[in-house]
Design a protein around this motif. Structure first.
Motif, PDB file in Angstrom:
ATOM      1  N   SER A  59       0.840  -1.197   0.000  1.00 50.07           N
ATOM      2  CA  SER A  59       0.000   0.000   0.000  1.00 50.07           C
ATOM      3  C   SER A  59       0.873   1.244   0.000  1.00 50.07           C
ATOM      4  CB  SER A  59      -0.905  -0.004   1.241  1.00 50.07           C
ATOM      5  OG  SER A  59      -1.578   1.229   1.370  1.00 50.07           O
ATOM      6  N   VAL A  60       0.611   2.150  -0.935  1.00 55.10           N
ATOM      7  CA  VAL A  60       1.298   3.435  -1.016  1.00 55.10           C
ATOM      8  C   VAL A  60       0.246   4.540  -0.962  1.00 55.10           C
ATOM      9  CG1 VAL A  60       2.834   4.913  -2.350  1.00 55.10           C
ATOM     10  CG2 VAL A  60       3.126   2.422  -2.431  1.00 55.10           C
ATOM     11  N   GLN A  61       0.312   5.346   0.054  1.00 54.78           N
ATOM     12  CA  GLN A  61      -0.654   6.421   0.217  1.00 54.78           C
ATOM     13  C   GLN A  61       0.066   7.763   0.289  1.00 54.78           C
ATOM     14  OE1 GLN A  61      -2.895   5.389   3.728  1.00 54.78           O
ATOM     15  NE2 GLN A  61      -4.200   3.944   2.635  1.00 54.78           N
ATOM     16  N   VAL A  62      -0.436   8.724  -0.485  1.00 56.67           N
ATOM     17  CA  VAL A  62       0.121  10.070  -0.497  1.00 56.67           C
ATOM     18  C   VAL A  62      -0.997  11.053  -0.172  1.00 56.67           C
ATOM     19  CG1 VAL A  62       1.313  11.837  -1.845  1.00 56.67           C
ATOM     20  CG2 VAL A  62       1.833   9.418  -2.243  1.00 56.67           C
ATOM     21  N   LYS A  63      -0.767  11.857   0.839  1.00 55.82           N
ATOM     22  CA  LYS A  63      -1.764  12.855   1.242  1.00 55.82           C
ATOM     23  C   LYS A  63      -1.078  14.207   1.353  1.00 55.82           C
ATOM     24  CE  LYS A  63      -3.202  12.880   5.493  1.00 55.82           C
ATOM     25  NZ  LYS A  63      -3.893  12.535   6.773  1.00 55.82           N
ATOM     26  N   GLU A  64      -1.712  15.224   0.809  1.00 60.97           N
ATOM     27  CA  GLU A  64      -1.141  16.565   0.837  1.00 60.97           C
ATOM     28  C   GLU A  64      -2.046  17.503   1.626  1.00 60.97           C
ATOM     29  OE1 GLU A  64      -0.707  17.494  -3.254  1.00 60.97           O
ATOM     30  OE2 GLU A  64       1.050  16.220  -3.541  1.00 60.97           O
ATOM     31  N   GLU A  65      -1.426  18.217   2.541  1.00 58.19           N
ATOM     32  CA  GLU A  65      -2.147  19.208   3.344  1.00 58.19           C
ATOM     33  C   GLU A  65      -1.323  20.489   3.384  1.00 58.19           C
ATOM     34  OE1 GLU A  65      -2.903  17.590   7.190  1.00 58.19           O
ATOM     35  OE2 GLU A  65      -4.346  16.096   6.477  1.00 58.19           O
ATOM     36  N   GLY A  66      -1.751  21.465   2.632  1.00 61.11           N
ATOM     37  CA  GLY A  66      -1.006  22.713   2.573  1.00 61.11           C
ATOM     38  C   GLY A  66       0.374  22.501   1.978  1.00 61.11           C
ATOM     39  N   ASP A  67       1.414  22.896   2.715  1.00 59.61           N
ATOM     40  CA  ASP A  67       2.784  22.731   2.225  1.00 59.61           C
ATOM     41  C   ASP A  67       3.402  21.420   2.672  1.00 59.61           C
ATOM     42  OD1 ASP A  67       3.011  23.289   4.887  1.00 59.61           O
ATOM     43  OD2 ASP A  67       4.701  24.666   4.689  1.00 59.61           O
ATOM     44  N   LYS A  68       2.597  20.526   3.286  1.00 58.84           N
ATOM     45  CA  LYS A  68       3.093  19.240   3.767  1.00 58.84           C
ATOM     46  C   LYS A  68       2.594  18.094   2.889  1.00 58.84           C
ATOM     47  CE  LYS A  68       3.475  20.511   8.658  1.00 58.84           C
ATOM     48  NZ  LYS A  68       3.084  20.159  10.047  1.00 58.84           N
ATOM     49  N   ALA A  69       3.469  17.127   2.657  1.00 59.52           N
ATOM     50  CA  ALA A  69       3.104  15.913   1.933  1.00 59.52           C
ATOM     51  C   ALA A  69       3.401  14.711   2.820  1.00 59.52           C
ATOM     52  CB  ALA A  69       3.875  15.810   0.622  1.00 59.52           C
ATOM     53  N   TYR A  70       2.400  13.856   3.035  1.00 59.15           N
ATOM     54  CA  TYR A  70       2.535  12.663   3.864  1.00 59.15           C
ATOM     55  C   TYR A  70       2.564  11.438   2.960  1.00 59.15           C
ATOM     56  CZ  TYR A  70       1.009  15.776   7.647  1.00 59.15           C
ATOM     57  OH  TYR A  70       0.896  16.810   8.547  1.00 59.15           O
ATOM     58  N   ILE A  71       3.615  10.619   3.098  1.00 60.99           N
ATOM     59  CA  ILE A  71       3.744   9.406   2.304  1.00 60.99           C
ATOM     60  C   ILE A  71       3.810   8.215   3.253  1.00 60.99           C
ATOM     61  CG2 ILE A  71       5.101   8.191   0.571  1.00 60.99           C
ATOM     62  CD1 ILE A  71       6.338  10.895  -0.172  1.00 60.99           C
ATOM     63  N   SER A  72       2.919   7.258   3.068  1.00 60.06           N
ATOM     64  CA  SER A  72       2.870   6.074   3.920  1.00 60.06           C
ATOM     65  C   SER A  72       3.055   4.825   3.057  1.00 60.06           C
ATOM     66  CB  SER A  72       1.535   6.017   4.666  1.00 60.06           C
ATOM     67  OG  SER A  72       1.480   4.886   5.506  1.00 60.06           O
ATOM     68  N   ILE A  73       4.087   4.034   3.367  1.00 59.23           N
ATOM     69  CA  ILE A  73       4.385   2.804   2.636  1.00 59.23           C
ATOM     70  C   ILE A  73       4.171   1.625   3.579  1.00 59.23           C
ATOM     71  CG2 ILE A  73       6.073   1.593   1.228  1.00 59.23           C
ATOM     72  CD1 ILE A  73       5.488   4.341   0.148  1.00 59.23           C
ATOM     73  N   ASN A  74       3.240   0.739   3.238  1.00 60.19           N
ATOM     74  CA  ASN A  74       2.962  -0.444   4.056  1.00 60.19           C
ATOM     75  C   ASN A  74       3.192  -1.695   3.209  1.00 60.19           C
ATOM     76  OD1 ASN A  74       2.039   0.794   6.579  1.00 60.19           O
ATOM     77  ND2 ASN A  74       0.373   1.581   5.337  1.00 60.19           N
ATOM     78  N   ILE A  75       4.217  -2.444   3.572  1.00 60.52           N
ATOM     79  CA  ILE A  75       4.592  -3.649   2.838  1.00 60.52           C
ATOM     80  C   ILE A  75       4.014  -4.891   3.496  1.00 60.52           C
ATOM     81  CG2 ILE A  75       6.533  -5.035   2.001  1.00 60.52           C
ATOM     82  CD1 ILE A  75       6.241  -2.279   0.682  1.00 60.52           C
ATOM     83  N   LEU A  76       4.016  -4.951   4.816  1.00 60.74           N
ATOM     84  CA  LEU A  76       3.541  -6.133   5.531  1.00 60.74           C
ATOM     85  C   LEU A  76       2.039  -6.301   5.390  1.00 60.74           C
ATOM     86  CD1 LEU A  76       5.611  -5.861   8.832  1.00 60.74           C
ATOM     87  CD2 LEU A  76       6.087  -7.272   6.825  1.00 60.74           C
ATOM     88  N   ASN A  77       1.612  -7.553   5.405  1.00 61.16           N
ATOM     89  CA  ASN A  77       0.187  -7.852   5.302  1.00 61.16           C
ATOM     90  C   ASN A  77      -0.572  -7.357   6.525  1.00 61.16           C
ATOM     91  OD1 ASN A  77       0.533  -9.225   2.847  1.00 61.16           O
ATOM     92  ND2 ASN A  77       1.126 -11.087   3.921  1.00 61.16           N
ATOM     93  N   LYS A  78      -1.777  -6.928   6.310  1.00 65.32           N
ATOM     94  CA  LYS A  78      -2.631  -6.461   7.396  1.00 65.32           C
ATOM     95  C   LYS A  78      -3.845  -7.389   7.541  1.00 65.32           C
ATOM     96  CE  LYS A  78       0.049  -2.901   7.870  1.00 65.32           C
ATOM     97  NZ  LYS A  78       0.948  -2.777   9.034  1.00 65.32           N
ATOM     98  N   GLY A  79      -4.485  -7.333   8.690  1.00 59.85           N
ATOM     99  CA  GLY A  79      -5.680  -8.138   8.930  1.00 59.85           C
ATOM    100  C   GLY A  79      -5.383  -9.621   8.864  1.00 59.85           C
ATOM    101  N   TRP A  80      -6.277 -10.391   8.244  1.00 62.63           N
ATOM    102  CA  TRP A  80      -6.104 -11.835   8.182  1.00 62.63           C
ATOM    103  C   TRP A  80      -4.908 -12.238   7.319  1.00 62.63           C
ATOM    104  CZ3 TRP A  80      -6.255 -14.108   3.393  1.00 62.63           C
ATOM    105  CH2 TRP A  80      -6.864 -13.366   2.366  1.00 62.63           C
ATOM    106  N   LYS A  81      -4.478 -11.353   6.410  1.00 59.85           N
ATOM    107  CA  LYS A  81      -3.390 -11.698   5.506  1.00 59.85           C
ATOM    108  C   LYS A  81      -2.050 -11.843   6.227  1.00 59.85           C
ATOM    109  CE  LYS A  81      -5.416  -9.653   1.347  1.00 59.85           C
ATOM    110  NZ  LYS A  81      -5.215  -8.661   0.255  1.00 59.85           N
TER     111      LYS A  81
END
Length: 257
Positions: A59-81
């Motif tokens: 999962s790659v998530q990019v969120k921008e708020e004003g002059d800030k950019a948040y990048i979240s990289i999740n490689i490990l399985n979540k939940g039942w996976k």
């Protein structure tokens, strides 16, 4: 169940490249990646590649708020996976930052090594590592903040105010080009190797180095080391000093060049 077992063991390659919009403040979080920061290309971009289970998707998530950019990289399985069998493989993550594109970079890498090339002109470079080594070629800017729970820290030439906290692993190499403001190096278990500018010893700069259990070696005759129980202490006092360097080690040696 047999299908899940086969799918968990089998893997396939994945590659992703994301172009990022210009932001002055970049905040990146990765859970299971070997991270490399470079300045090779003219655009602000992120490249991710590795291997994944047939039933998992990074999962790659990019969120921008004003002059800030948040990048979240999740490689490990979540939940039942996360119960799927098979070896978990770290991804390879490359962040390209052109010179002058941002002024603040905050990195959190939960599991994996962090390697950063030559970085200049940042107001703040912050690196937080749970498990994995940190290697920085050189840094010139306002402040360098590093927090590591388990892994060695290797730094090249640094011209900035520094605040480094390492639980296990020590500081293997570090050349501090200037001491400005209050600077802290704290290690719970490991050795510290640091090189200081020669002119520092004759200026109004305070130095305090202490190890509770270990030795201190200093190559300058102006620095005096005294024994305190199973440890050592070094103090260079300076009247009304605004510039200070404090090195604190619980278990380990301190080598000052």
């Amino acid at each position: 169940m047999a299908l899940f077992s086969i799918a968990g063991i089998m893997s396939t390659k994945f590659e992703q490249r994301i172009s990022l919009k210009k932001s002055s403040h970049l905040i990146l979080q990765s859970d299971f990646s070997d991270l490399k920061v470079v300045t090779d290309k003219p655009d602000l971009s992120l490249e991710l590649n590795g291997k994944k289970s047939l039933l998992s998707t990074p999962s790659v998530q990019v969120k921008e708020e004003g002059d800030k950019a948040y990048i979240s990289i999740n490689i490990l399985n979540k939940g039942w996976k996360k119960y799927l069998p098979g070896r978990k493989m770290r991804a390879k993550l490359t962040l390209n930052i052109p010179s002058g594109m941002i002024d603040t970079l905050e990195i959190t890498n939960q599991n994996g090594k962090t390697e950063i090339g030559q970085i200049t002109d940042l107001r703040l470079l912050s690196i937080n590592s749970e498990v994995g080594s940190i290697q920085l070629s050189s840094f010139q800017g306002g402040k360098l903040a590093i927090k590591s729970n388990n892994g060695s820290v290797s730094l090249g030439k640094v011209s900035a105010q520094v605040n480094i906290d390492n639980k296990v692993g020590g500081i293997k190499s570090f050349e501090l080009l200037r001491v400005q403001g209050e600077n802290y190096l704290k290690v719970s278990n490991g050795n510290v190797h640091i090189q200081l500018p020669k002119e520092l010893y004759t200026t109004n700069t305070a130095i305090h180095a202490i190890t509770k259990n270990g030795a201190i070696t200093a190559n300058n005759s102006l620095l005096t080391v005294k024994k305190i129980g199973p440890g050592k202490e070094l103090v260079k006092e300076a009247s009304s000093a605004k510039d200070k360097l404090t090195i604190s080690v619980s278990v380990g040696n301190i080598n000052i060049k």
